[in-house]
Design an enzyme around this catalytic site. Structure first.
Site, mmCIF file in Angstrom:
data_model
loop_
_atom_site.group_PDB
_atom_site.id
_atom_site.type_symbol
_atom_site.label_atom_id
_atom_site.label_comp_id
_atom_site.label_asym_id
_atom_site.label_seq_id
_atom_site.Cartn_x
_atom_site.Cartn_y
_atom_site.Cartn_z
ATOM 1 N N TYR A 1 46.617 1.361 79.743
ATOM 2 C CA TYR A 1 45.350 1.603 79.051
ATOM 3 C C TYR A 1 45.128 0.493 78.035
ATOM 4 O O TYR A 1 46.051 0.079 77.316
ATOM 5 C CB TYR A 1 45.360 2.950 78.319
ATOM 6 C CG TYR A 1 44.097 3.192 77.525
ATOM 7 C CD1 TYR A 1 42.978 3.756 78.126
ATOM 8 C CD2 TYR A 1 44.015 2.827 76.192
ATOM 9 C CE1 TYR A 1 41.802 3.942 77.414
ATOM 10 C CE2 TYR A 1 42.846 3.015 75.467
ATOM 11 C CZ TYR A 1 41.747 3.575 76.088
ATOM 12 O OH TYR A 1 40.582 3.753 75.375
ATOM 13 N N GLU B 1 36.428 -0.810 77.071
ATOM 14 C CA GLU B 1 37.569 -0.016 77.527
ATOM 15 C C GLU B 1 37.933 -0.410 78.953
ATOM 16 O O GLU B 1 37.061 -0.453 79.824
ATOM 17 C CB GLU B 1 37.238 1.479 77.465
ATOM 18 C CG GLU B 1 38.401 2.371 77.867
ATOM 19 C CD GLU B 1 38.048 3.840 77.809
ATOM 20 O OE1 GLU B 1 38.667 4.572 77.022
ATOM 21 O OE2 GLU B 1 37.133 4.263 78.562
#
Length: 386
Positions: free
Chosen positions: A109, A197
């Site tokens: 992530y 993101e």
């Protein structure tokens, strides 16, 4: 402002971040031509909506033939996809994205955002990437590392090393990853983005680092500097009332409550929503008409509130500084008469020309419930809708 995954990947690619080869699809008859760009045996088909959780909702498919791709595309295009971020009403899929399948070794992530609390750029990285990052944040927050960057100093080698630390990458992949982190940072700063993101960021089986998914949110106040980014706006993904509000430069966000709010000033708007909750109800919206609203702007705001069928009552809370209370009153009356107002309306006015405003409301012939304080106004509107 949000954009689609395929648009976000195009931007990241321009700044040097590696992304899989892919093409957007807007109609089924485009597939035969556009799939020629895909060189892998397996093909990934992704629904494009402004919401996360597409994979769990059936919006991501991996196929091994063009025939199967067409079958799945026919099912997905036009489908209403319901995820944890869309709400129960879901979002209709009006575009698809097909891209080359990646052979994934590990999923990570990565996000980069404006951290207003520290006035810095924050990178968030975790070795636990993929669809369940929210669960990681809730259950094992220690697995998520935050690195804050002073914008004046830029991104240093030590910063990059700290960001990459949780990934434990093989030596041959580190330089690629360092360049990717710099690319994401450059993209955020140069496009005036609030958030980038990448979830997941992947390590492939041949040790390449790649952005497998991407999301970018832009600061709406900076869009005037980026007409190219503004052109990416997809009105199909936005609430019609919010689109209408943007035409009048109104700050409007639809919520799930039953009391419509019209306020001047974001701080006062937040306080108004809080006190509505305190007295046992829920706000239906955030709406800031700003400091210099005209009669027409106020009238438009009123109509936008009433376009929400969940609204059972309206609370208008105005503290006039630059904003004049008589202008608010005139706009409210014009809109109330035009829309044949049938729900209770509580108005609290204070500040510049509030006496004139109160007089205009009193002489309007409308059933307006006056209030002198915010607390009184909230109590009255909550009681009125019972």
């Amino acid at each position: 402002m949000n954009i689609h995954e395929h648009q976000a990947k195009d931007i990241l690619k321009k700044f040097g971040a590696p992304v899989p080869t892919g093409v957007p699809i807007f109609a089924l008859n485009e597939i035969d031509e556009k799939v020629k760009n895909i060189k892998t045996n397996k093909i990934v088909l992704k629904a494009q909506i402004h919401a996360g959780g597409r994979g769990k909702a059936g919006g991501v498919k991996v196929v091994d033939s063009i025939e199967k791709l067409k079958e799945e595309a026919k099912i997905l295009l036009g489908k209403v996809l319901v995820t944890h971020q869309t709400g129960p009403q879901g979002r209709e899929v009006k575009r698809l994205y097909i891209e080359e399948a990646s052979e994934i070794s590990k999923e990570f992530y990565l996000s980069c955002l404006v951290d207003r609390a520290s006035s810095k750029i924050a990178f968030i990285s975790s070795a636990e990437g993929g669809m369940d990052i929210e669960e990681v944040a809730n259950k094992t927050p220690e697995k998520i590392i935050t690195t804050r960057i002073n914008l004046a100093n830029g991104l240093s080698k030590n910063d990059i090393a700290q960001i990459l630390k949780p990934y434990n990458l093989p030596i041959e992949s580190v330089e690629q990853a360092e360049k990717l982190i710099q690319s994401v940072f450059d993209a955020l700063v140069n496009t005036d983005a609030n958030l980038i993101e990448v979830n997941p960021l992947i390590l492939t089986k041949d040790n390449k680092v790649m952005c497998l998914d991407a999301k970018i949110n832009f600061d709406p106040n900076a869009l005037y500097r980026h007409p190219d980014i503004l052109s990416l706006r997809d009105l199909n993904e936005e609430d019609p009332a919010e689109i209408e509000a943007s035409k009048y430069d109104l700050a409007y966000i639809k919520l799930d409550g039953e009391i419509g709010c019209m306020v001047n000033g974001a701080g006062l708007a937040m306080a108004t929503m809080d006190i509505i909750k305190l007295y046992g109800s829920e706000p239906a919206n955030f709406l800031d008409v700003g400091g210099g609203a005209t009669k027409e702007k106020v009238s438009a705001a009123f109509k936008i509130i009433l376009s929400d069928k969940n609204v059972k009552g309206i609370l208008i809370n105005i503290f006039g500084g630059i904003m004049r209370c008589d202008v608010i009153a005139e706009g409210v009356i014009a809109a109330a008469k035009e829309t044949n107002l049938t729900v209770p309306l509580v108005v609290r006015l204070a500040g510049t020309k509030f006496e004139e405003g109160k007089k205009i409301l009193e002489q309007s012939g409308l059933k307006i419930i006056p209030a002198s304080t915010l607390s009184e106004a909230a109590q009255k509107i909550v009681e009125a809708i019972k």
